[in-house]
Design an enzyme around this catalytic site. Structure first.
Site, PDB file in Angstrom:
ATOM      1  N   THR A  98      -5.583   1.600   9.689  1.00  0.00           N
ATOM      2  CA  THR A  98      -4.749   2.704  10.184  1.00  0.00           C
ATOM      3  C   THR A  98      -5.548   3.643  11.078  1.00  0.00           C
ATOM      4  OG1 THR A  98      -3.273   2.595   8.302  1.00  0.00           O
ATOM      5  CG2 THR A  98      -3.331   4.690   9.470  1.00  0.00           C
ATOM      6  N   ASP A 155      -6.056  -5.327   0.510  1.00  0.00           N
ATOM      7  CA  ASP A 155      -7.073  -5.609   1.530  1.00  0.00           C
ATOM      8  C   ASP A 155      -7.692  -7.002   1.325  1.00  0.00           C
ATOM      9  OD1 ASP A 155      -7.153  -3.042   2.922  1.00  0.00           O
ATOM     10  OD2 ASP A 155      -8.073  -2.234   1.112  1.00  0.00           O
ATOM     11  N   GLU A 193       0.820  -1.216   0.000  1.00  0.00           N
ATOM     12  CA  GLU A 193       0.000   0.000   0.000  1.00  0.00           C
ATOM     13  C   GLU A 193       0.849   1.259   0.000  1.00  0.00           C
ATOM     14  OE1 GLU A 193      -2.799   0.578   3.235  1.00  0.00           O
ATOM     15  OE2 GLU A 193      -3.439   2.476   2.349  1.00  0.00           O
ATOM     16  N   ASP A 247      -0.383  -5.399   2.931  1.00  0.00           N
ATOM     17  CA  ASP A 247      -0.943  -4.266   3.676  1.00  0.00           C
ATOM     18  C   ASP A 247      -0.251  -4.259   5.036  1.00  0.00           C
ATOM     19  OD1 ASP A 247      -2.358  -2.238   4.822  1.00  0.00           O
ATOM     20  OD2 ASP A 247      -4.322  -2.940   4.122  1.00  0.00           O
ATOM     21  N   ILE A 287      -0.290  -2.128   7.647  1.00  0.00           N
ATOM     22  CA  ILE A 287      -1.229  -1.889   8.753  1.00  0.00           C
ATOM     23  C   ILE A 287      -2.606  -1.750   8.117  1.00  0.00           C
ATOM     24  CG2 ILE A 287      -1.967  -0.337  10.598  1.00  0.00           C
ATOM     25  CD1 ILE A 287       0.854   0.487  11.100  1.00  0.00           C
ATOM     26  N   ASP A 288      -3.458  -2.729   8.308  1.00  0.00           N
ATOM     27  CA  ASP A 288      -4.832  -2.584   7.826  1.00  0.00           C
ATOM     28  C   ASP A 288      -5.675  -2.131   9.008  1.00  0.00           C
ATOM     29  OD1 ASP A 288      -7.009  -2.715   5.993  1.00  0.00           O
ATOM     30  OD2 ASP A 288      -7.695  -4.430   7.180  1.00  0.00           O
TER      31      ASP A 288
HETATM   32  C1  IPD Z   1      -8.694   0.473   5.089  1.00  0.00           C
HETATM   33  C2  IPD Z   1      -9.475  -0.342   6.081  1.00  0.00           C
HETATM   34  C3  IPD Z   1     -10.902   0.116   6.098  1.00  0.00           C
HETATM   35  C4  IPD Z   1     -11.538   0.067   4.726  1.00  0.00           C
HETATM   36  C5  IPD Z   1     -10.717   0.822   3.703  1.00  0.00           C
HETATM   37  C6  IPD Z   1      -9.284   0.328   3.721  1.00  0.00           C
HETATM   38  P1  IPD Z   1      -6.116   0.866   5.641  1.00  0.00           P
HETATM   39  O1  IPD Z   1      -7.368   0.026   5.054  1.00  0.00           O
HETATM   40  O2  IPD Z   1      -9.430  -1.708   5.783  1.00  0.00           O
HETATM   41  O3  IPD Z   1     -11.644  -0.697   6.945  1.00  0.00           O
HETATM   42  O4  IPD Z   1     -12.807   0.653   4.772  1.00  0.00           O
HETATM   43  O5  IPD Z   1     -11.267   0.638   2.426  1.00  0.00           O
HETATM   44  O6  IPD Z   1      -8.528   1.084   2.807  1.00  0.00           O
HETATM   45  O7  IPD Z   1      -5.996   2.106   4.814  1.00  0.00           O
HETATM   46  O8  IPD Z   1      -6.370   1.125   7.068  1.00  0.00           O
HETATM   47  O9  IPD Z   1      -5.003  -0.091   5.366  1.00  0.00           O
HETATM   48 CA    CA Z   2      -6.069  -1.783   4.187  1.00  0.00          CA
HETATM   49 CA    CA Z   3      -2.840  -0.069   5.275  1.00  0.00          CA
HETATM   50 CA    CA Z   4      -4.300   3.314   4.160  1.00  0.00          CA
END
Ligand code: IPD
Ligand code: CA
Ligand code: CA
Ligand code: CA
Length: 285
Positions: free
Chosen positions: A98, A223, A73, A93, A95-96
């Site tokens: 964030t 994701d 990402e 990813d 940190i999913d």
């Molecule tokens: C996000 C999270 C969030 C989702 C977003 C993602 P990130 O990832 O998974 O729940 O609604 O579409 O982009 O940016 O925290 O890695």
């Molecule tokens: Ca994510």
């Molecule tokens: Ca992320």
């Molecule tokens: Ca992000």
């Protein structure tokens, strides 16, 4: 071949090790002050930890597998092209969740998927708050902390718990469709709709059978990559919101325990369009 099969298993061992190591870095970083900035919109947050953890994961993997490709990402945000080739490719990813991380809301994960010839081979997801590890390799089942997991076999939508996530777009027209979709599912009626702020962990909850279906517009390939293998190996379905096969770069997904549940969601949804992850017109597809 069994040769490559053995190879991918070794890759997966490395993935598990690096995901756990990265997850522990995140776990520690939660306790300290975060330096937060924004990317595409005021709600699209990024922290130094996102970048550091991605750097840690990619440099470790690149060291072991110098010929492989890497999609992450934060590297993509920094301008690296995001497209799949036939080469062994890692989809990361760091940190999913964030936004959850920034608030210390305990739904944050590290996600590492691996594809060869554009086919997903394995996925590893580490829950940074409770240390739960989700893993699956194509053809070998899905596991939570080493214990086999199974999706919910519920077919009756009136007994379903549905998960979704809010994508990046927050303009009134998008939010109108977003809430319309939720209202439709609530009035079906289903048991309920939940938004936890981490697409990868929401998808893991489909894999364990804690919820029946998940859908989202606006998520990215990092994701879904790891989670798609985990759900399929747990006996579930991962498809496009149109009902067709999953396209990793299309930014939309429906995942469910049963075909009935997946098809039901597909029929209910009004689509929200997003630019593809591989939308750069200059890139090779
Ligand atoms: C996000 C999270 C969030 C989702 C977003 C993602 P990130 O990832 O998974 O729940 O609604 O579409 O982009 O940016 O925290 O890695
Ligand atoms: Ca994510
Ligand atoms: Ca992320
Ligand atoms: Ca992000």
């Amino acid at each position: 071949t069994s040769e490559s099969d053995k190879g991918w298993r070794e890759c997966m061992d490395v993935a598990v090790e690096v995901a756990c190591r990265a997850g522990k870095v995140v776990q520690e970083a939660v306790k300290h002050e975060k330096s937060v900035s924004t990317k595409s919109t005021p709600t699209d947050l990024v922290t130094e930890a996102d970048q550091q953890v991605e750097e840690l994961i990619i440099s470790t993997l690149r060291d072991k597998f110098p010929s492989h490709r890497f999609i992450g990402e934060e590297s993509s945000a920094a301008g690296e092209k995001c497209f799949l080739t036939d080469s062994p490719s890692w989809i990361i990813d760091p940190i999913d969740g964030t936004c959850n991380f920034v608030h210390s809301f305990p739904m944050v994960a590290v996600s590492i998927g691996f594809a060869v010839k554009k086919e997903l081979e394995f996925g590893v997801i580490y829950h940074c708050f409770d240390g739960t590890l989700y893993t699956a390799r194509k053809g070998h089942g899905a596991f939570c902390n080493g214990v086999r997991i199974q999706v919910s076999k519920e077919k009756d939508v009136s007994k379903a718990l549905i998960l979704t996530e809010i994508g990046a777009k927050r303009d009134p027209a998008t939010l109108n469709i977003f809430s319309g979709n939720i209202m439709k599912l609530l009035s079906a009626p289903t048991h309920g709709v939940r938004i936890i702020g981490s697409s990868t962990l929401a998808l893991c909850l489909i894999a364990t059978g804690a919820a029946e279906a998940y859908y989202q517009y606006g998520l990215h390939c990092w994701d879904i990559a790891a989670a798609a293998v985990i759900i399929r190996e747990a006996g579930g379905v991962v498809i496009d919101t149109s009902g067709g096969p999953l396209d990793l770069m299309s930014r939309r997904v429906v995942a469910a325990g049963t075909h009935e549940m997946a098809n039901y969601i597909v029929q209910q949804l009004q689509p929200i369009s997003y630019e593809r992850d591989d939308s750069d017109p200059g890139v090779q597809k």
